[in-house]
Design a protein around this motif. Structure first.
Motif, PDB file in Angstrom:
ATOM      1  N   LEU A 150       0.821  -1.206   0.000  1.00 55.11           N
ATOM      2  CA  LEU A 150       0.000   0.000   0.000  1.00 55.11           C
ATOM      3  C   LEU A 150       0.857   1.260   0.000  1.00 55.11           C
ATOM      4  O   LEU A 150       2.046   1.221   0.290  1.00 55.11           O
ATOM      5  N   ASP A 151       0.209   2.368  -0.306  1.00 57.68           N
ATOM      6  CA  ASP A 151       0.866   3.679  -0.338  1.00 57.68           C
ATOM      7  C   ASP A 151       0.702   4.336   1.029  1.00 57.68           C
ATOM      8  O   ASP A 151      -0.425   4.649   1.438  1.00 57.68           O
ATOM      9  N   GLY A 152       1.803   4.537   1.743  1.00 56.73           N
ATOM     10  CA  GLY A 152       1.777   5.183   3.049  1.00 56.73           C
ATOM     11  C   GLY A 152       2.051   6.668   2.908  1.00 56.73           C
ATOM     12  O   GLY A 152       3.185   7.070   2.656  1.00 56.73           O
ATOM     13  N   VAL A 153       0.997   7.473   3.058  1.00 56.63           N
ATOM     14  CA  VAL A 153       1.133   8.926   2.907  1.00 56.63           C
ATOM     15  C   VAL A 153       1.251   9.518   4.307  1.00 56.63           C
ATOM     16  O   VAL A 153       0.245   9.866   4.937  1.00 56.63           O
ATOM     17  N   PHE A 154       2.467   9.608   4.789  1.00 55.02           N
ATOM     18  CA  PHE A 154       2.709   9.968   6.184  1.00 55.02           C
ATOM     19  C   PHE A 154       3.282  11.375   6.367  1.00 55.02           C
ATOM     20  O   PHE A 154       3.343  11.865   7.488  1.00 55.02           O
ATOM     21  N   ASN A 155       3.697  12.005   5.304  1.00 53.99           N
ATOM     22  CA  ASN A 155       4.259  13.351   5.428  1.00 53.99           C
ATOM     23  C   ASN A 155       3.164  14.399   5.626  1.00 53.99           C
ATOM     24  O   ASN A 155       3.372  15.403   6.295  1.00 53.99           O
ATOM     25  N   HIS A 156       1.999  14.153   5.032  1.00 53.00           N
ATOM     26  CA  HIS A 156       0.926  15.137   5.077  1.00 53.00           C
ATOM     27  C   HIS A 156      -0.428  14.439   5.026  1.00 53.00           C
ATOM     28  O   HIS A 156      -0.533  13.277   4.646  1.00 53.00           O
ATOM     29  N   ALA A 157      -1.456  15.168   5.412  1.00 53.21           N
ATOM     30  CA  ALA A 157      -2.836  14.683   5.351  1.00 53.21           C
ATOM     31  C   ALA A 157      -3.670  15.717   4.593  1.00 53.21           C
ATOM     32  O   ALA A 157      -3.148  16.742   4.155  1.00 53.21           O
TER      33      ALA A 157
END
Length: 434
Positions: free
Chosen positions: A96-103
């Motif tokens: 999966l794509d972990g988008v952890f820098n920003h929301a």
């Protein structure tokens, strides 16, 4: 590590499933479409599916609202469980794509800040200034990713934020059985958080794979024993198509020698970067190459060089799209998969990858190099593959030290005799297994 020995297939689910760009809040079970494509994945021979964002978001997936909920435009968590179970049943891993820098601005913590201001328990989850303002006229300033204020930067130095994201990953592993993560803009992600993520995921699941997006610079910044296992190899992505378009194969071989060659100073020897010829952020390779005859060759080059080869959905049959048309053009919906000569070649390359330890772990040595031809060797204990590329419209006679007289081309299955040198037809690539 399983990821080093297989081929990846990348899907951008919101586009793949034909979801609307804006989150309309309407539940549609679109993600189940992936199950219908499993026979295609099997025929192609890929061993892992890389899903770009699947979690609830404002629009394109990278502005997350809820890290524990499948986007309503794609379906429910139960739907995605079915998808993962069906893939795993066929031996296909899920990344999966972990988008952890920003929301996103719709992220519950940020919405709470906009509502409760100083009294919000989430105010320290972001980089805020209540004395400023934003271009949304929020009456407060906040840091957005690279000036994009629809992407609200998370404060990964805050232990609560880190705990929340790590807990989300554990939830994905426990609920969906995922096998790895692509880390969006990993070059921006706090290094201490990366180290913790590597350690924690290794405890949650053995052989859990972490791959970080890295556009330029030294990939060792995010990749290593305590960091990501892999990084996106943009240098060779650009090098491959540029070398073919300019008919200057020295360009890509120089990069490969710099990254993986036999010298002690090489940057990534023994490491496994993610190789690709296109993805959801760049023009389709069929729209980039000047000569359509080079399409099969660029895939042969990618599968032959060190790294983890990745196929972007639709490009295996030569779909076209240009970045200038906008991101939605790069991320279309196809009713069903197609199959042609290019797909045949890529399927042969995937199968070659599964069979050869040299293609997964072998070193890199250049045996012959001209502007329009290159021959290089991948060798590990007990296994050797010679990669041959003739990018010219004319045939070419190659004399080189093959240390053998015959080999089997892993693409066509034909036996190739090069005892008196090798005559390579125009626009031809071989993976010679010795």
């Amino acid at each position: 590590m399983w990821a080093y020995e297989t081929s990846f297939y990348q899907i951008y689910p919101l586009g793949f499933c034909g979801a609307p760009f804006e989150n309309d809040g309407k539940l549609e079970h679109r993600i189940l479409k992936v199950i219908d494509w499993i026979p295609h994945f099997k025929k192609l021979g890929v061993g892992a599916i890389l899903f770009n964002p699947v979690f609830e978001s404002d629009t394109h997936g990278y502005n997350t609202r809820d890290y524990k909920k499948i986007d309503v435009r794609l379906g429910t968590n139960a739907d995605f469980k079915k998808v993962c179970k069906a893939l795993h049943k066929e031996g296909i891993k899920v990344v999966l794509d972990g988008v952890f820098n920003h929301a996103g601005r719709g992220f519950f913590g940020f919405e709470d800040v906009l509502k409760n201001r100083w009294d919000s328990r989430y105010k320290d989850w972001f980089n805020l200034n209540f004395d400023g303002n934003s271009n949304y006229n929020d009456g407060l300033w906040y840091e957005g990713w690279e000036g994009n204020y629809d992407l609200v930067k998370l404060n990964l130095r805050n232990p609560e934020v880190a705990d929340y994201l790590i807990d989300s990953v554990k939830f994905w592993i426990d609920e969906f059985g995922i096998d790895g993560l692509r880390l969006d803009v990993a070059y921006c992600v706090d290094t201490d958080f990366l180290k913790r993520l590597r350690y924690e995921t290794g405890q949650f699941k053995e052989d859990f794979f972490l791959m970080g997006e890295m556009i330029g610079g030294d990939y060792n910044r995010i990749m290593g024993d305590e960091l990501c296992h892999s990084a996106t190899n943009y240098e060779c992505y650009k090098g491959m198509y540029s070398a073919l378009n300019s008919m200057n194969l020295f360009e890509i071989i120089h990069s490969l020698l710099r990254q993986f060659g036999p010298e002690n100073w090489t940057l990534y020897r023994g490491k496994h970067l993610l190789s690709f010829v296109d993805n959801h952020d760049v023009s389709r390779i069929a729209s980039v190459l000047n000569r359509p005859e080079h399409l099969k060759l660029i895939y042969t080059l990618m599968f032959g060089m060190p790294g983890i080869p990745t196929i972007y959905y639709g490009s295996e049959w030569g779909e076209k799209a240009d970045k200038s048309q906008g991101d939605p053009a790069l991320r279309p919906c196809f009713d069903s998969p197609k199959w042609n000569d290019l797909t045949d070649t890529i399927a042969s390359l995937c199968k070659a990858r599964e069979k050869s330890m040299a293609l997964s772990y072998g070193g890199f040595a250049s045996l012959l190099l001209t502007n329009r031809q290159c021959i290089f060797e991948r060798e590990t204990d007990g296994d050797r593959v010679i990669v041959v590329i003739n990018a010219d419209e004319n045939s070419f006679h190659a004399d080189f030290n093959a240390r053998a007289g015959k080999a089997t081309d892993m693409i066509s299955g034909n036996e190739i005799d090069f005892g008196g040198g090798l005559d390579i037809p125009p626009y031809t690539g071989y993976l010679l297994h010795i």
